[in-house]
Design a protein around this motif. Structure first.
Motif, PDB file in Angstrom:
ATOM      1  N   ALA A   8       0.835  -1.208   0.000  1.00  0.00           N
ATOM      2  CA  ALA A   8       0.000   0.000   0.000  1.00  0.00           C
ATOM      3  C   ALA A   8       0.867   1.254   0.000  1.00  0.00           C
ATOM      4  CB  ALA A   8      -0.943  -0.003   1.203  1.00  0.00           C
ATOM      5  N   ILE A  12       0.971   4.137  -2.945  1.00  0.00           N
ATOM      6  CA  ILE A  12       0.694   5.538  -2.603  1.00  0.00           C
ATOM      7  C   ILE A  12       1.891   6.406  -2.981  1.00  0.00           C
ATOM      8  CG2 ILE A  12       0.278   7.151  -0.690  1.00  0.00           C
ATOM      9  CD1 ILE A  12      -1.270   4.755   0.665  1.00  0.00           C
ATOM     10  N   ASP A  15       2.124   6.748  -6.774  1.00  0.00           N
ATOM     11  CA  ASP A  15       1.080   7.663  -7.231  1.00  0.00           C
ATOM     12  C   ASP A  15       1.506   9.109  -7.009  1.00  0.00           C
ATOM     13  OD1 ASP A  15      -1.759   8.359  -8.006  1.00  0.00           O
ATOM     14  OD2 ASP A  15      -1.774   9.073  -5.924  1.00  0.00           O
ATOM     15  N   GLN A  16       1.956   9.418  -5.818  1.00  0.00           N
ATOM     16  CA  GLN A  16       2.337  10.790  -5.500  1.00  0.00           C
ATOM     17  C   GLN A  16       3.579  11.234  -6.278  1.00  0.00           C
ATOM     18  OE1 GLN A  16       0.461  13.014  -3.427  1.00  0.00           O
ATOM     19  NE2 GLN A  16      -0.948  11.357  -3.921  1.00  0.00           N
ATOM     20  N   ALA A  94      -5.067   1.717  -1.171  1.00  0.00           N
ATOM     21  CA  ALA A  94      -3.988   2.582  -1.648  1.00  0.00           C
ATOM     22  C   ALA A  94      -4.497   3.596  -2.670  1.00  0.00           C
ATOM     23  CB  ALA A  94      -2.867   1.738  -2.249  1.00  0.00           C
ATOM     24  N   ILE A  97      -6.546   6.298  -0.852  1.00  0.00           N
ATOM     25  CA  ILE A  97      -5.681   7.232  -0.116  1.00  0.00           C
ATOM     26  C   ILE A  97      -4.905   8.131  -1.078  1.00  0.00           C
ATOM     27  CG2 ILE A  97      -3.653   7.399   1.410  1.00  0.00           C
ATOM     28  CD1 ILE A  97      -6.245   6.680   2.875  1.00  0.00           C
ATOM     29  N   GLY A  98      -4.401   7.565  -2.175  1.00  0.00           N
ATOM     30  CA  GLY A  98      -3.641   8.362  -3.142  1.00  0.00           C
ATOM     31  C   GLY A  98      -4.437   9.547  -3.666  1.00  0.00           C
ATOM     32  N   ALA A 126      -3.346   6.006  -8.819  1.00  0.00           N
ATOM     33  CA  ALA A 126      -4.353   5.663  -7.806  1.00  0.00           C
ATOM     34  C   ALA A 126      -5.606   5.089  -8.459  1.00  0.00           C
ATOM     35  CB  ALA A 126      -4.704   6.890  -6.966  1.00  0.00           C
TER      36      ALA A 126
END
Length: 155
Positions: A8, A12, A15-16, A94, A97-98, A126
């Motif tokens: 996870a 994340i 993604d960021q 994940a 949250i992303g 995400a």
């Protein structure tokens, strides 16, 4: 449990990082061909869902996020049956949250992957995690859930 947490966190972070790279390297509303006639990187800010549906309704997405995380937590309790089921839940977590990080920080989500061969919503890492997570969970529920118990009870 540790491996799922690491997965996870990796999703994340990816993604960021991809979003940050796109923001730093591709001007807003501009595209760069990545794979000709297949995939472009297009920097957009999406304050809605796919195709900008419900644009600007951040309160709705906050509620959906809380509900999605509660559902994942509830389903996690019953997820010991299958690693694929758990992996699907981790992907959903994940991805949720992303995008939630973006919505809290900017009031929009940065999207970048544009399929050039079909008219499809521009999406991000995400979104991919969410999509594949839902697919894995649905495959498990539709085709495998209860199969082991049923076969043991009939013998």
């Amino acid at each position: 449990m540790i491996i799922y947490t690491l997965i996870a966190l990796a999703i994340i972070a990816a993604d960021q990082l991809v979003k940050a790279w796109v923001v730093a390297n591709i001007p807003l509303n501009e595209s760069q061909v990545f794979i000709p006639h297949v995939l472009s990187l297009t920097h957009i800010q999406n304050s809605g869902a796919a195709y900008s549906m419900l644009e600007g309704k951040q309160w709705f997405f906050y509620i959906v996020t809380i509900v999605a995380l509660a559902v994942v937590a509830f389903l996690w309790k019953d997820s010991r049956k299958s690693q694929w089921y758990r992996f699907g839940l981790v992907l959903i977590f994940a991805g949720t949250i992303g995008n939630f990080i973006d919505r809290l920080r900017f009031q929009y989500v940065t999207d970048m992957f544009q399929l050039d061969f079909v008219n499809f919503a521009i999406f991000n890492v995400a979104d991919m995690a969410l999509t594949f997570g839902v697919i894995f969970v649905l495959i498990y529920v539709l085709f495998f859930d209860g199969k082991g118990e049923h076969s043991r009870n009939t013998q």
